[in-house]
Scaffold this motif. Structure first.
Motif, short mmCIF file in Angstrom:
data_model
loop_
_atom_site.label_atom_id
_atom_site.label_comp_id
_atom_site.label_asym_id
_atom_site.label_seq_id
_atom_site.Cartn_x
_atom_site.Cartn_y
_atom_site.Cartn_z
N GLN A 140 18.40 -1.45 -76.75
CA GLN A 140 17.92 -0.16 -76.25
C GLN A 140 18.85 0.98 -76.67
N LEU A 141 20.03 0.65 -77.17
CA LEU A 141 20.97 1.69 -77.57
C LEU A 141 20.49 2.49 -78.77
N GLY A 142 19.57 1.91 -79.52
CA GLY A 142 19.02 2.62 -80.66
C GLY A 142 17.77 3.42 -80.35
N ALA A 143 17.40 3.48 -79.07
CA ALA A 143 16.18 4.20 -78.69
C ALA A 143 16.36 5.70 -78.85
N ASP A 144 15.26 6.37 -79.16
CA ASP A 144 15.29 7.83 -79.24
C ASP A 144 15.37 8.47 -77.86
N ASP A 145 14.99 7.72 -76.85
CA ASP A 145 14.96 8.21 -75.48
C ASP A 145 16.40 8.26 -74.94
N VAL B 3 5.10 -10.40 -65.81
CA VAL B 3 5.26 -9.67 -67.07
C VAL B 3 3.90 -9.21 -67.58
N ARG B 4 2.90 -10.07 -67.49
CA ARG B 4 1.55 -9.69 -67.92
C ARG B 4 1.00 -8.55 -67.07
N LEU B 5 1.20 -8.64 -65.77
CA LEU B 5 0.73 -7.58 -64.87
C LEU B 5 1.47 -6.27 -65.14
N LEU B 6 2.76 -6.38 -65.43
CA LEU B 6 3.55 -5.18 -65.69
C LEU B 6 3.02 -4.44 -66.92
N ARG B 7 2.70 -5.19 -67.95
CA ARG B 7 2.21 -4.53 -69.17
C ARG B 7 0.80 -3.98 -68.96
N ASP B 8 0.01 -4.69 -68.18
CA ASP B 8 -1.31 -4.17 -67.85
C ASP B 8 -1.19 -2.87 -67.06
N ARG B 9 -0.26 -2.85 -66.12
CA ARG B 9 -0.04 -1.64 -65.32
C ARG B 9 0.42 -0.49 -66.20
N SER B 10 1.31 -0.78 -67.15
CA SER B 10 1.83 0.27 -68.03
C SER B 10 0.72 0.90 -68.86
N GLU B 11 -0.21 0.07 -69.31
CA GLU B 11 -1.32 0.59 -70.11
C GLU B 11 -2.22 1.50 -69.28
N GLY C 117 11.33 -10.19 -70.09
CA GLY C 117 9.96 -9.72 -70.27
C GLY C 117 9.86 -8.21 -70.17
N GLN C 118 10.57 -7.65 -69.21
CA GLN C 118 10.57 -6.20 -69.05
C GLN C 118 11.22 -5.51 -70.24
N LEU C 119 12.32 -6.10 -70.72
CA LEU C 119 13.08 -5.46 -71.79
C LEU C 119 12.40 -5.54 -73.15
N THR C 120 11.37 -6.36 -73.27
CA THR C 120 10.60 -6.43 -74.51
C THR C 120 9.26 -5.75 -74.37
N SER C 121 9.08 -5.00 -73.31
CA SER C 121 7.83 -4.25 -73.11
C SER C 121 7.70 -3.15 -74.16
N ASP D 110 6.56 -0.38 -73.53
CA ASP D 110 6.71 0.88 -72.80
C ASP D 110 8.19 1.14 -72.51
N PRO D 111 8.76 2.24 -73.02
CA PRO D 111 10.18 2.52 -72.76
C PRO D 111 10.49 2.74 -71.29
N VAL D 112 9.52 3.17 -70.51
CA VAL D 112 9.75 3.35 -69.07
C VAL D 112 9.99 2.00 -68.41
N ASP D 113 9.19 1.00 -68.79
CA ASP D 113 9.40 -0.35 -68.25
C ASP D 113 10.78 -0.88 -68.66
N ARG D 114 11.16 -0.62 -69.90
CA ARG D 114 12.46 -1.10 -70.37
C ARG D 114 13.59 -0.40 -69.63
N CYS D 115 13.43 0.88 -69.36
CA CYS D 115 14.46 1.61 -68.63
C CYS D 115 14.60 1.07 -67.21
N ASN D 116 13.47 0.80 -66.56
CA ASN D 116 13.52 0.20 -65.22
C ASN D 116 14.23 -1.15 -65.25
N ALA D 117 13.97 -1.92 -66.31
CA ALA D 117 14.61 -3.23 -66.42
C ALA D 117 16.12 -3.10 -66.55
N VAL D 118 16.56 -2.13 -67.34
CA VAL D 118 18.00 -1.93 -67.52
C VAL D 118 18.65 -1.66 -66.17
N TRP D 119 18.06 -0.80 -65.37
CA TRP D 119 18.65 -0.50 -64.06
C TRP D 119 18.59 -1.71 -63.14
#
Length: 668
Positions: A324-329, A223-231, A286-290, A292-301
């Motif tokens: 995530q249902l309330g997301a603007d994306d 999870v830490r690496l994922l957020r570092d990668r997203s940044e 961990g992914q779903l609380t990122s 980054d919406p892209v990380d959250r979308c990947n987690a959903v799938w």
């Protein structure tokens, strides 16, 4: 590149669509200076010459020319050509398939030395594809590991480094006796100073090959690496512009995730973790609380495969998916709806978020299509599937609207008594259906299901109108008639006026369904039993099994059917054997003839288990010899319908099976 191409008798060769005389044009198109022409040519190769992974004589004839194209630096997009060669060569199992598959594998393997050269090609796309190719086709493990190690030392392209990491994992799995060197490299890559993406990739490979080398705090680390990668991830893709062609290649490119690399990294890790469900849930959360919406979308799938394959308490990730249902994306919201669809009770932690979305977006209540009938919108469908009574007023409003979704009735079984107020609207919609419209026939099944579930006694005239009035030539008449009969049968004595119509169906293809309904309406053994005995003797497998199911309902009154049922337990399909065994027990109350048949069917076909568990539950204490099956099912963490390739289906059916198993053990 094309020396000898005109000497091949392409017209005499074949591909998926007939003569291969168009293949030289495709091969030349792969070398075109026009990007669109190259993409169309590659699409043609996959669509015809290597259609769905098949290998034809024309496929074999292409291999030398594809290698020639892959080796010419002036040819653009050679990475795609190398990938095509890898696909044609297949995996190690190609040799076991024999025939053209084995020949293709041998042909590609014979030129595997070319892949070794391409590992160091100036084109990053070629290097990326060649990294896995050398592992698959070069039968010199020491040389292969040396090539991978050398390339890792000098490679600067992140995409190629990821491919090299995947290749190390593949090497370790293919050559376990020589895996130590590859595992050491992966262990090194999983730690600083390597970047977060490469470290996640290395951890994914170690999870599959050497889980003992994983860190104790794997989830927190990833999870830490994922957020570092997203940044660090660039806002815009650094991929070159591609032509917008109407090809499979083009469509797949448009459909792929916005962060395809991240999606692949996470998919690899989740797959490798397999039955480590708690770790996977932690990773998902961990992914779903990122941020980054892209990380959250990947987690959903990622969640869909996990939910469909393994049994666990998913309340936390489901609630986070609901958030995530309330997301603007739009893409994230649609992914969340898709992931929740079919989860039924498991989706309840997301019910509040679903209702908020449904209440605020009436435009999502009904899904309109360019072709075909409208369907129920995803958010409303999922809310109804959870059984949430807040869906009822919205469904009522949809029922009153101009375009009633053809599948609206299919959510009513999940709603229970809460849906009772909808019965008059469903009845009215059924009464309004024109009998001569194909669309009406498609809508009828859903409406009949709803009325059947709601036990609406006032619908009998409307159902009879449909049963007797649907034209003989109607495309879906069989479905409409059978569902009409089932609906009448569900109403019992309230449908007495339907008895003459049902008797009129006892001699045709609907005989079993009509007999079933008649038994519910009048319990007339003299009318029903001869029909069922006839179907046991002369019906096809499906009708024999259906007849056995109805005979089970007759109980002791069906005793004359035993001579026909007993042979079915030994010679019929698994479904016939199961149905016959259940019927024999319900007729005789003697479990001994049924028990071994049910045990065998349970092991042979997992899809029979829910029906068998229901039969065991009905047996009470006499079903105790089969309780070991129920206990084993309850102790399994894998869903009973999950397939060997890792995909799961039928979450609702699996949850039903678990419920019935528990009830049977409590009652027995």
């Amino acid at each position: 590149m094309f020396t000898g191409i005109d000497e091949v008798d392409w017209a005499a060769l074949r591909h998926a669509y007939g003569s291969a005389e168009d293949v030289p044009g495709m091969l030349r198109g792969l070398a075109s200076v026009d990007p669109a022409e190259r993409e169309i040519a590659l699409d043609g190769m996959y669509g015809a010459v290597h259609h769905q992974g098949d290998v034809y004589d024309s496929t074999l004839a292409c291999v030398p020319f594809l290698f020639a194209l892959a080796g010419r630096e002036e040819v653009p997009d050679r990475g795609g050509i190398v990938e095509l060669l890898v696909s044609i060569g297949g995996d190690g199992g190609a040799e076991l398939l024999g025939g053209s598959y084995a020949m293709a594998h041998t042909a590609v393997r014979a030129s595997a030395g070319e892949f070794a050269r391409l590992v160091g090609d100036p084109d990053a796309g070629v290097r990326r594809a060649a990294a896995g190719a050398v592992v698959r086709f070069l039968d010199e493990p020491a040389r292969v590991l040396g090539l991978l190690r050398e390339r890792i030392m000098v490679e600067r392209d992140d995409g190629v480094l990821l491919a090299l990491t995947e290749s190390l994992g593949l090497f370790a799995r293919r050559h376990p006796g020589q895996a130590a060197g590859a595992l050491d490299l992966l262990t090194t890559q999983s730690a600083p100073p390597y970047g977060p993406g490469l470290r996640i990739a290395a951890l994914g490979q170690l999870a599959a090959c050497a889980p003992d080398r994983l860190p104790a705090d794997l989830v927190d680390t990833v999870v830490r690496l994922l957020r570092d990668r997203s940044e660090r991830r660039p806002v815009t893709s650094d991929e070159p512009d591609r032509p917008d062609t109407n090809t499979l290649v083009g469509r797949l490119r448009r459909l792929r995730p916005s962060d395809e690399e991240g999606s692949q990294l996470l998919r690899t890790l989740h797959t490798a973790l397999g039955s480590r469900v708690e770790d996977r849930i932690g990773l998902l959360c961990g992914q779903l609380t990122s941020p980054d919406p892209v990380d959250r979308c990947n987690a959903v799938w990622m969640s869909t495969k996990l939910f469909g394959e393994w049994r666990a308490d998913y309340s936390e990730p489901v609630a986070l998916i609901g958030a995530q249902l309330g997301a603007d994306d739009d893409r994230l919201r649609e992914a969340a709806v898709s992931a929740l669809t079919g989860l039924v009770d498991i989706a309840r932690p997301a019910a509040d978020d679903l209702y908020t979305l449904v209440a605020s977006r009436p435009d999502l209540w009904v899904q309109q299509w360019a072709h075909g009938l409208p369907s129920l919108g995803g958010p409303l469908k999922v809310l109804a599937q959870t059984g949430d009574p807040r869906a009822v007023p919205v469904l009522a409003e949809v029922l009153e609207g101009p375009a009633v979704p053809h599948d609206l009735g299919q959510v009513i079984p999940y709603m229970g008594r809460a849906a009772t107020p909808l019965a008059p609207a469903f009845r009215r919609r059924l009464d309004e259906l024109p009998l001569d419209s194909p669309e009406s026939h498609e809508r009828a099944t859903s409406l009949l299901l709803a009325l059947r579930v709601l036990h609406d006694r006032e619908c009998v005239p409307g159902v009879l109108r449909l049963l007797l009035g649907t034209p003989e030539e109607a495309r879906l008449r069989d479905v409409v008639v059978e569902n009409s009969v089932r609906t009448l049968g569900s109403l019992g004595s309230a449908a007495q006026e339907a008895i003459p119509a049902l008797r009129g169906l006892l001699e045709g293809e609907f005989a079993v369904a009509a007999a079933d309904a008649l038994w519910s309406l009048a319990a007339d053994t003299s009318a029903v039993l001869p029909v069922l005995l006839r179907e046991l003797t002369f019906g096809n497998a499906r009708r024999r099994g259906a007849a056995a199911d109805v005979l089970a309902r007759l109980g002791p009154a069906a005793h004359p059917a035993l001579p026909g049922l007993l042979p079915m337990t030994e010679t019929g399909t698994v479904w016939e054997r199961m149905a016959a065994a259940c019927a024999i027990w319900r007729i005789t109350a003697e479990p001994d003839p049924a028990l071994p048949v049910l045990r065998g069917a349970w092991a042979e076909n997992p899809y029979t288990r829910l029906t068998i568990a229901e039969c065991i539950a009905a047996m009470g204490p006499t079903g105790a010899p089969l309780h070991d099956l129920l206990r084993a099912e309850l102790s399994s963490v894998r869903r009973h319908q999950a397939t060997s390739d890792g995909f799961g289906q039928g979450v609702f059916a699996d949850e039903q099976l678990l419920r019935v198993c528990r009830e049977a053990l409590r009652g027995g």
